[in-house]
Design a protein around this motif. Structure first.
Motif, PDB file in Angstrom:
ATOM      1  N   UNK A 129      -4.591 -12.985  -5.509  1.00  0.00           N
ATOM      2  CA  UNK A 129      -4.759 -12.574  -6.912  1.00  0.00           C
ATOM      3  C   UNK A 129      -3.535 -11.861  -7.465  1.00  0.00           C
ATOM      4  N   UNK A 130      -2.662 -11.403  -6.601  1.00  0.00           N
ATOM      5  CA  UNK A 130      -1.471 -10.729  -7.125  1.00  0.00           C
ATOM      6  C   UNK A 130      -0.363 -10.784  -6.091  1.00  0.00           C
ATOM      7  N   UNK A 131       0.858 -10.927  -6.577  1.00  0.00           N
ATOM      8  CA  UNK A 131       2.033 -10.812  -5.722  1.00  0.00           C
ATOM      9  C   UNK A 131       2.984  -9.881  -6.464  1.00  0.00           C
ATOM     10  N   UNK A 132       3.176  -8.716  -5.957  1.00  0.00           N
ATOM     11  CA  UNK A 132       4.021  -7.757  -6.672  1.00  0.00           C
ATOM     12  C   UNK A 132       3.969  -6.407  -6.008  1.00  0.00           C
ATOM     13  N   UNK A 133       4.752  -5.462  -6.528  1.00  0.00           N
ATOM     14  CA  UNK A 133       4.851  -4.166  -5.853  1.00  0.00           C
ATOM     15  C   UNK A 133       3.549  -3.358  -5.888  1.00  0.00           C
ATOM     16  N   UNK A 134       3.259  -2.711  -4.778  1.00  0.00           N
ATOM     17  CA  UNK A 134       2.114  -1.787  -4.699  1.00  0.00           C
ATOM     18  C   UNK A 134       2.586  -0.505  -4.032  1.00  0.00           C
ATOM     19  N   UNK A 135       1.769   0.547  -4.204  1.00  0.00           N
ATOM     20  CA  UNK A 135       2.119   1.815  -3.570  1.00  0.00           C
ATOM     21  C   UNK A 135       1.584   1.815  -2.141  1.00  0.00           C
ATOM     22  N   UNK A 162     -16.895  -2.945  13.967  1.00  0.00           N
ATOM     23  CA  UNK A 162     -16.184  -3.817  13.045  1.00  0.00           C
ATOM     24  C   UNK A 162     -16.619  -3.503  11.620  1.00  0.00           C
ATOM     25  N   UNK A 163     -15.673  -3.269  10.779  1.00  0.00           N
ATOM     26  CA  UNK A 163     -16.013  -2.991   9.386  1.00  0.00           C
ATOM     27  C   UNK A 163     -16.194  -4.314   8.656  1.00  0.00           C
ATOM     28  N   UNK A 164     -17.238  -4.445   7.823  1.00  0.00           N
ATOM     29  CA  UNK A 164     -17.441  -5.694   7.087  1.00  0.00           C
ATOM     30  C   UNK A 164     -16.244  -5.996   6.185  1.00  0.00           C
ATOM     31  N   UNK A 165     -16.095  -7.258   5.845  1.00  0.00           N
ATOM     32  CA  UNK A 165     -14.936  -7.665   5.053  1.00  0.00           C
ATOM     33  C   UNK A 165     -14.871  -6.890   3.751  1.00  0.00           C
ATOM     34  N   UNK A 166     -13.729  -6.322   3.430  1.00  0.00           N
ATOM     35  CA  UNK A 166     -13.586  -5.640   2.146  1.00  0.00           C
ATOM     36  C   UNK A 166     -13.455  -6.662   1.016  1.00  0.00           C
ATOM     37  N   UNK A 167     -13.616  -6.199  -0.213  1.00  0.00           N
ATOM     38  CA  UNK A 167     -13.526  -7.121  -1.354  1.00  0.00           C
ATOM     39  C   UNK A 167     -12.124  -7.691  -1.494  1.00  0.00           C
ATOM     40  N   UNK A 168     -11.169  -6.853  -1.171  1.00  0.00           N
ATOM     41  CA  UNK A 168      -9.797  -7.355  -1.258  1.00  0.00           C
ATOM     42  C   UNK A 168      -8.928  -6.654  -0.215  1.00  0.00           C
ATOM     43  N   UNK A 169      -7.842  -7.313   0.134  1.00  0.00           N
ATOM     44  CA  UNK A 169      -6.868  -6.661   1.005  1.00  0.00           C
ATOM     45  C   UNK A 169      -5.501  -6.701   0.329  1.00  0.00           C
ATOM     46  N   UNK A 170      -4.728  -5.653   0.568  1.00  0.00           N
ATOM     47  CA  UNK A 170      -3.373  -5.584   0.028  1.00  0.00           C
ATOM     48  C   UNK A 170      -2.421  -5.666   1.219  1.00  0.00           C
ATOM     49  N   UNK A 171      -1.553  -6.652   1.227  1.00  0.00           N
ATOM     50  CA  UNK A 171      -0.673  -6.848   2.370  1.00  0.00           C
ATOM     51  C   UNK A 171       0.786  -6.610   1.983  1.00  0.00           C
ATOM     52  N   UNK A 172       1.263  -5.376   2.175  1.00  0.00           N
ATOM     53  CA  UNK A 172       2.669  -5.090   1.871  1.00  0.00           C
ATOM     54  C   UNK A 172       3.583  -5.950   2.749  1.00  0.00           C
ATOM     55  N   UNK A 224       3.481   6.179   2.196  1.00  0.00           N
ATOM     56  CA  UNK A 224       4.508   7.203   2.009  1.00  0.00           C
ATOM     57  C   UNK A 224       4.901   7.384   0.545  1.00  0.00           C
ATOM     58  N   UNK A 225       4.211   6.674  -0.358  1.00  0.00           N
ATOM     59  CA  UNK A 225       4.446   6.866  -1.785  1.00  0.00           C
ATOM     60  C   UNK A 225       5.428   5.874  -2.376  1.00  0.00           C
ATOM     61  N   UNK A 226       6.084   5.075  -1.532  1.00  0.00           N
ATOM     62  CA  UNK A 226       7.049   4.117  -2.082  1.00  0.00           C
ATOM     63  C   UNK A 226       6.350   2.843  -2.558  1.00  0.00           C
ATOM     64  N   UNK A 227       7.044   2.102  -3.418  1.00  0.00           N
ATOM     65  CA  UNK A 227       6.487   0.854  -3.944  1.00  0.00           C
ATOM     66  C   UNK A 227       7.095  -0.306  -3.163  1.00  0.00           C
ATOM     67  N   UNK A 228       6.245  -1.183  -2.666  1.00  0.00           N
ATOM     68  CA  UNK A 228       6.712  -2.285  -1.823  1.00  0.00           C
ATOM     69  C   UNK A 228       6.040  -3.566  -2.301  1.00  0.00           C
ATOM     70  N   UNK A 229       6.782  -4.698  -2.365  1.00  0.00           N
ATOM     71  CA  UNK A 229       6.160  -5.964  -2.748  1.00  0.00           C
ATOM     72  C   UNK A 229       5.001  -6.280  -1.811  1.00  0.00           C
TER      73      UNK A 229
END
Lengths: 454, 340
Positions: free
Chosen positions: A90-96, A35-45, A99-104
């Motif tokens: 902390x953020x709601x918006x598009x991320x990469x 199990x990997x320890x909790x990361x500082x943040x997660x990005x959920x597309x 596959x290189x595309x930007x997704x909310x």
């Protein structure tokens, strides 16, 4: 691991055609999932599945706990997305993404506590309850395709679907998490299977494993035979290890002898295929009610210092995962999300892990075979390798000419992009890329035709 | 570590087999070595000169044509060397060297590069060049030589005589002057450089099959068809049948010429049709034609049929079911027609 004969296992029903012999590189198969320890943040597309994207249900500043829904939609072919760490949005918006595309996406900063929300064990009294619960769990095919599981299981009761195949073939080189799932969580796998079998009324259940993973087979068999509640209607099938043995259509033929026609679904021949990690998750979920917030993946490749099998919160960035595996041992030439045959080459490692990611591989230059692209010599190796009996070299020519009808006549849309043709090609042709082009040509032509008809 | 713009990004798959075009061509060259060695023993050292001229001219012709067309250089894939080698094997050892060079130029420039280079020629370049030389210099090409095993040397005042295929006919059967089957098998007879030694060619052919460079379908079906027709035509004369199989360049044709990727079908059933067709034509030419041997022509003719065979035998995709609509429509139409 040498293959051996095992008693009690079924032989494949059909030999199948094509495919390629790839080196297995299952270096991590003895490594238990850590199990990997909790990361500082997660990005959920908001799009981690095939189907309609989710709409964020949280806003910046919201406090969330593990398992809280952060994205959902009314669409049927979709699956909700849950918070995978506890903390603050902390953020709601598009991320990469990979596959290189930007997704909310919803980005959550962890509070480091990893507090769970209150999970309720789903009450399952009927088929409908069950499918609702599966949807609520956010489960999508964990084997790589990412198709929402509740959609797959929502076949009509009288549709004649009577066979469930659990896909533990894991034919992609390097990846060993499904193998580990069978060994480490065999109880969950089997309880998931028996529950789903009972609720959906499957008559036949097969667990399909390639013959290089016989230890997993033995463990599953032992547990199943030692449990009095479980009958022996669940059968194990040992398949020849050959890529792409785990591809849905290939697997169905190997196990049942039935062929899924082009453009049809497995349920049309009475079969449902589920990945072993998916069924194992269901086994746990039906007992605890904890939705899909983490997954296992293999981190390997010649440029990774300490190859590992990890369990990580979904949305963890690839860079953090590589860091946890000791970083790079040499300069990475290519980093792949998924297996070397069908995975996506990453252009950036600050992208999040999605529900369907089963591996991160970092290759140094010497591990990647680079063939100089030359003219086709018409050797026919691509057609021989194609498990679906297509002629990739011919499709390539039609696609290059923009000949949509020609591509269609050669059944280019049947291609599942397994990569066997390109693997076999001595001229180093990127045939999968050409197959995608052929599909695009067909699609563009269909759109044009529709517009002109209007 | 800053990785942006450093990582390689391309379409999957990210691994590949060890097969390369150059590797395949190298395998063909290796497979042709035993027959080359045999020819030096059978016809003398001049064969080396013929081989060298054919190969060097072929490679040079490829180099210059690519240069003239301002296209990427392709001599590295060794396919030109293979063509040169195969052409040499299809020529008699006393062929004037300028004619050998002319053959290579025809094969590479006219047959291969003018049609677009590797993978694009519609007939086998070496075979077509051989046919051109045969038509242009008929005396030289038909006066096959046999120097005798004791005459390994540069001089070519060898015994010239009819090719073995001239010593068998449908009317009179196998002539008593014909070489023995053992001689035919070893290759100590008259004929072209590389075609005479069946044993050496079989070793090479087997190597290609084991290395999976060629599928056994074409040689097996081709030689099988010729054997079957011969045994029927010669009314069960086993010796005549073996003679037909071992002679006239059938072995080199079946293993090395007919299996050329570019000019043979890629489908399995197509390979059967192609090879059986070549066998039929070979026998028709041999038994009824005025030419003593028909291997080159039969392969060239089947080369031309290859695209059609291939589209006729195009495989149906996995799980393909015939669209029912069309069937019903057809039936309905037939019914209507029957009614009217």
């Amino acid at each position: 691991m040498a293959s051996k004969k095992i008693e009690g296992a079924l032989k494949p029903a059909a030999k199948g055609r094509g495919g390629v012999r790839v080196s297995h590189h299952k270096n991590t198969c003895t490594l238990e999932v850590v199990r990997m320890p909790a990361p500082e943040r997660v990005i959920l597309p908001m799009q981690q599945h095939i189907g309609a994207p989710c709409i964020p249900t949280v806003k910046v500043g919201d406090e969330v706990k593990i398992g809280d829904v952060v994205g959902d939609t009314d669409a049927f072919v979709s699956a909700p997305i849950h918070a995978t760490v506890s903390g603050k949005v902390v953020a709601v918006g598009p991320v990469k993404v990979a596959d290189g595309s930007m997704i909310p996406a919803v980005t959550i900063e962890s509070d480091g506590k990893m507090t769970d929300a209150d999970f309720k064990v789903p009450k399952v009294n009927s088929r409908e309850d069950f499918l609702k619960a599966v949807r609520a769990s956010g489960l999508v095919g964990l084997g790589g395709a990412g198709f929402p599981t509740h959609v797959k299981l929502a076949f009509k009761e009288d549709a004649g679907v009577d066979t469930l195949i659990i896909n533990a073939a894991e034919c992609e080189p390097f990846i060993t998490v499904d193998h580990r799932e069978c060994i480490d969580n065999s109880w969950d796998v089997l309880s998931g299977i028996y529950t789903v079998k009972e609720i959906l009324g499957f008559k036949n259940v097969f667990i399909a494993i390639e013959d290089n993973k016989c230890d997993a087979f033995e463990i599953l068999q032992k547990i199943a035979s030692n449990n009095a509640d479980w009958d022996d209607s669940v059968k194990l099938v040992i398949l020849k290890s050959r890529y792409p043995q785990g591809a849905e259509k290939v697997l169905i033929e190997s196990v049942t002898g039935k062929r899924v026609p082009p453009g049809k679904l497995p349920s049309d021949v009475g079969v449902v295929v589920m990945n072993v990690a998916s069924i194992s998750f269901l086994g746990r979920y039906l007992k605890t009610g904890k939705p899909l917030v983490s997954r296992s993946l293999t981190v390997d490749g010649s440029a990774i210092k300490e190859p590992k099998n990890l369990r990580v919160p979904i949305g963890t960035e690839v860079s953090k995962i590589i860091e946890f595996c000791g970083g790079f041992s040499s300069e990475p030439y290519k980093i792949i999300s998924g297996g070397p045959m069908m995975g996506i080459a990453l252009c950036d490692i600050d992208v999040p892990i999605l529900k369907s990611n089963n591996a991160i591989l970092a290759f140094s230059k010497d591990q990647v075979r680079i063939k100089k692209e030359r003219d086709c010599i018409r050797c026919g190796r691509c057609a021989e390798a194609c498990p679906l009996n297509l002629m990739p070299s011919k499709i390539e020519i039609r696609a290059a000419l923009g000949d949509a009808e020609g591509c269609e006549a050669l059944h280019a849309t049947t291609c599942m992009e397994c990569g066997s043709c390109a693997y076999a090609c001595p001229s180093g042709k990127p045939l999968v890329q050409h197959m995608r082009l052929a599909k695009a040509v067909i699609l563009a032509n269909a759109v044009n035709r529709e517009e002109s008809e209007k | 570590m800053e990785l942006k713009n450093k990582l390689t990004v391309n379409a999957s798959p990210h691994v590949g087999s060890a097969d390369t075009t150059t590797g395949i061509m190298l395998d063909v060259i290796i497979a042709l070595i035993p027959a080359g060695i045999a020819s030096v023993f059978i016809f003398g050292a001049r064969t080396l000169a013929v081989i060298a001229v054919a190969v060097i001219t072929a490679v040079l012709a490829e180099f210059l044509s690519r240069k003239a067309m301002k296209r990427e250089q392709t001599i590295g894939d060794l396919s030109a060397a293979v063509t040169g080698l195969l052409l040499a094997y299809n020529l008699p050892s006393n062929m004037p060297l300028w004619q050998v060079a002319l053959g290579s130029i025809i094969a590479i420039v006219v047959v291969k590069q003018m049609f677009g280079g590797i993978g694009q020629n519609f007939v086998n370049p070496a075979l077509l060049a051989r046919i051109v030389l045969m038509s242009a210099f008929p005396g030289r090409m038909s006066a096959a030589t046999f120097a005798g095993l004791n005459k390994i040397g540069w001089d070519i005042d060898a015994v010239t005589g009819a090719t073995p295929m001239g010593l068998i006919s449908l009317e009179s059967g196998l002539s008593s002057d014909a070489p023995s089957l053992i001689e035919m098998f070893l290759g100590t007879t008259s004929g072209c450089l590389g075609e005479v030694s069946a044993i050496a060619l079989l070793i090479g052919g087997l190597y290609l099959i084991i290395r999976k460079v060629i599928s056994p379908i074409i040689p097996v079906a081709y030689i099988g068809t010729v054997a079957l027709i011969s045994i029927i035509a010669f009314k069960g004369d086993f010796n005549a049948m073996i003679y037909e199989v071992l002679g006239g360049g059938l072995i080199i044709g079946a293993f090395f010429m007919a299996t050329d990727y570019t000019t043979s079908p890629i489908t399995k059933s197509g390979k059967w049709i192609y090879a059986i067709g070549a066998g039929l034509i070979t026998c028709i030419i041999r038994l009824f034609g005025s030419l003593p041997e028909g291997v080159s022509f039969s392969i060239i003719i089947m080369n031309i049929f290859t695209p059609h065979i291939e589209s006729l035998t195009a495989p149906k995709p996995f799980g393909y079911v015939k669209p029912e609509k069309k069937k019903k429509e057809k039936k309905a139409k037939e019914k209507e027609e029957a009614k009217s």
